[in-house]
Design an enzyme around this catalytic site. Structure first.
Site, PDB file in Angstrom:
ATOM      1  N   PRO A  97       0.818  -1.223   0.000  1.00 12.10           N
ATOM      2  CA  PRO A  97       0.000   0.000   0.000  1.00 12.10           C
ATOM      3  C   PRO A  97       0.849   1.270   0.000  1.00 12.10           C
ATOM      4  O   PRO A  97       0.339   2.348  -0.284  1.00 12.10           O
ATOM      5  CB  PRO A  97      -0.845  -0.116   1.274  1.00 12.10           C
ATOM      6  CG  PRO A  97      -0.324  -1.266   2.034  1.00 12.10           C
ATOM      7  CD  PRO A  97       0.614  -2.049   1.182  1.00 12.10           C
ATOM      8  N   GLU A 124       2.373  -6.974   8.485  1.00 12.11           N
ATOM      9  CA  GLU A 124       2.328  -5.512   8.622  1.00 12.11           C
ATOM     10  C   GLU A 124       3.294  -4.810   7.687  1.00 12.11           C
ATOM     11  O   GLU A 124       3.272  -3.598   7.546  1.00 12.11           O
ATOM     12  CB  GLU A 124       2.643  -5.110  10.074  1.00 12.11           C
ATOM     13  CG  GLU A 124       1.641  -5.626  11.080  1.00 12.11           C
ATOM     14  CD  GLU A 124       0.215  -5.194  10.771  1.00 12.11           C
ATOM     15  OE1 GLU A 124      -0.004  -3.986  10.589  1.00 12.11           O
ATOM     16  OE2 GLU A 124      -0.669  -6.057  10.700  1.00 12.11           O
ATOM     17  N   ASP A 177      -9.268   1.219 -25.750  1.00 11.21           N
ATOM     18  CA  ASP A 177      -9.769   1.183 -24.391  1.00 11.21           C
ATOM     19  C   ASP A 177      -9.932   2.600 -23.866  1.00 11.21           C
ATOM     20  O   ASP A 177      -9.049   3.418 -23.992  1.00 11.21           O
ATOM     21  CB  ASP A 177      -8.761   0.420 -23.523  1.00 11.21           C
ATOM     22  CG  ASP A 177      -9.372   0.002 -22.221  1.00 11.21           C
ATOM     23  OD1 ASP A 177      -9.009   0.623 -21.212  1.00 11.21           O
ATOM     24  OD2 ASP A 177     -10.198  -0.900 -22.208  1.00 11.21           O
TER      25      ASP A 177
HETATM   26  N1  ADE Z   1      -0.945  -4.947  -0.049  1.00 13.54           N
HETATM   27  C1  ADE Z   1      -1.876  -4.558   0.832  1.00 13.54           C
HETATM   28  N2  ADE Z   1      -2.626  -3.577   0.355  1.00 13.54           N
HETATM   29  C2  ADE Z   1      -2.167  -3.318  -0.906  1.00 13.54           C
HETATM   30  C3  ADE Z   1      -2.521  -2.400  -1.915  1.00 13.54           C
HETATM   31  N3  ADE Z   1      -3.509  -1.523  -1.752  1.00 13.54           N
HETATM   32  N4  ADE Z   1      -1.820  -2.422  -3.055  1.00 13.54           N
HETATM   33  C4  ADE Z   1      -0.808  -3.287  -3.224  1.00 13.54           C
HETATM   34  N5  ADE Z   1      -0.427  -4.170  -2.306  1.00 13.54           N
HETATM   35  C5  ADE Z   1      -1.096  -4.191  -1.154  1.00 13.54           C
END
Ligand code: ADE
Length: 241
Positions: A97, A124, A177
Site C-alpha cells: 500500500p 504488517e 480502451d
Molecule cells: N498490499 C496490501 N494492500 C495493498 C494495496 N492496496 N496495493 C498493493 N499491495 C497491497
C-alpha cells in the site's frame, strides 16, 4: 502502442495456491496459451532454513503484527531475478500500500518489461533492508489496505496480459480502451432489444456507424464528467474514436 511479446512473470508469495485457477482462467490463460505471457509462482517458504519455515518476525520497536523477514525474501528474489547490483534485467516489484499507485499508464509501462518479478508482501510490512537490497519499485493498486499483495499481483498480471499483442479477441480493443484516453466507457447493450420494458437506445440499432460513434463518445464524456471529473480532459468532449 506496441507492447513486447513473451513477457515472463515470476511471483513470490506465501500463498502460491491462490494463483492456480486465476492463471488458468480467461484472459491470462489465453495469453499463456498463446505464449504471450509465462507465469511461474514460487513459494517463499522454499527459501526458509528453519524447521517451521518462518517468513515473519516481531517488529523492532514493538507494535502490532508481524514483519516479513529479510533473509528468505532477498534470497528468493536473487534466485529468480539475480542480485540487484551491479545490473539485472528483471524488474522487481513489491506490491504494497506504500507503493506508487497503479493506473493504465503504469500497466502499459510494466507490459513492456521482459522479465517481471512480483513480490507479494504480507503481514504488517516487509523489513526495509529487504526492500532496499532486492526491490526496484513498490506498486499499490489503490489507497486501501489489503492483507497481502496476492490480489494486487493478480490485478497487475491481468492488466498486463490484456495489453499483450494478439491476446484479446478483438485486437483493436486494447488500443481503443477508454481508459487509455482518460475516458470511461458509456453504457453497452446486447440482445434482446427490449428487456423488461427497457429498450436499447434507437441509435445503436440504426446501423449508422458515425451516429453510433458520436453517441458513444458523448455518453463516455457525460459519464466521465459525472463519475471521474479528475479524468475529464474537457476539450476532447465528443471526439470520435
Ligand atoms: N498490499 C496490501 N494492500 C495493498 C494495496 N492496496 N496495493 C498493493 N499491495 C497491497
Amino acid at each position: 502502442m506496441a507492447v513486447s511479446a513473451g513477457i515472463r512473470v515470476d511471483v513470490i508469495t506465501i500463498f502460491p495456491d491462490l494463483f492456480g485457477p486465476f492463471l488458468d482462467a480467461a484472459m491470462v490463460g489465453i495469453a499463456a496459451e498463446k505464449g504471450a505471457i509465462e507465469v511461474a509462482v514460487h513459494d517463499l517458504r522454499a527459501w526458509t532454513r528453519d524447521r517451521h519455515r518462518t517468513v515473519d518476525d516481531a517488529p523492532y520497536g514493538g507494535g502490532p503484527g508481524m514483519v516479513m523477514k529479510p533473509e528468505p525474501l532477498v534470497e528468493a528474489v536473487e534466485a529468480v531475478a539475480g542480485a540487484k547490483q551491479p545490473e539485472r534485467r528483471a524488474r522487481v516489484v513489491l506490491l504494497s500500500p506504500q507503493g506508487r499507485r497503479l493506473d493504465q499508464r503504469a500497466l502499459e509501462d510494466l507490459a513492456q518489461t521482459e522479465h517481471l518479478v512480483l513480490v507479494c508482501g504480507r503481514y504488517e510490512g516487509v523489513d526495509q533492508r529487504a526492500i532496499e537490497l532486492a526491490v526496484d519499485e513498490e506498486v499499490s493498486i489503490g489507497d486501501y489496505v489489503l492483507s497481502g499483495g496476492e490480489v494486487p499481483a493478480m490485478v497487475l498480471i491481468e492488466g498486463i496480459a490484456r495489453l499483450l499483442p494478439g491476446v484479446l479477441g478483438n485486437p483493436a480493443s486494447a488500443e481503443t480502451d477508454s481508459f487509455r484516453e482518460g475516458l470511461l466507457e458509456g453504457p453497452q447493450y446486447t440482445r434482446p432489444a427490449i428487456f423488461r420494458d427497457r429498450e436499447v437506445p434507437e441509435v445503436l440499432r440504426s446501423g449508422d456507424h458515425a451516429a453510433v460513434d458520436r453517441w458513444r463518445a458523448e455518453q463516455a464524456r457525460k459519464r466521465t464528467q459525472q463519475r471521474r471529473p479528475d479524468l475529464d480532459s474537457g476539450a476532447r468532449g465528443g471526439q470520435e474514436r
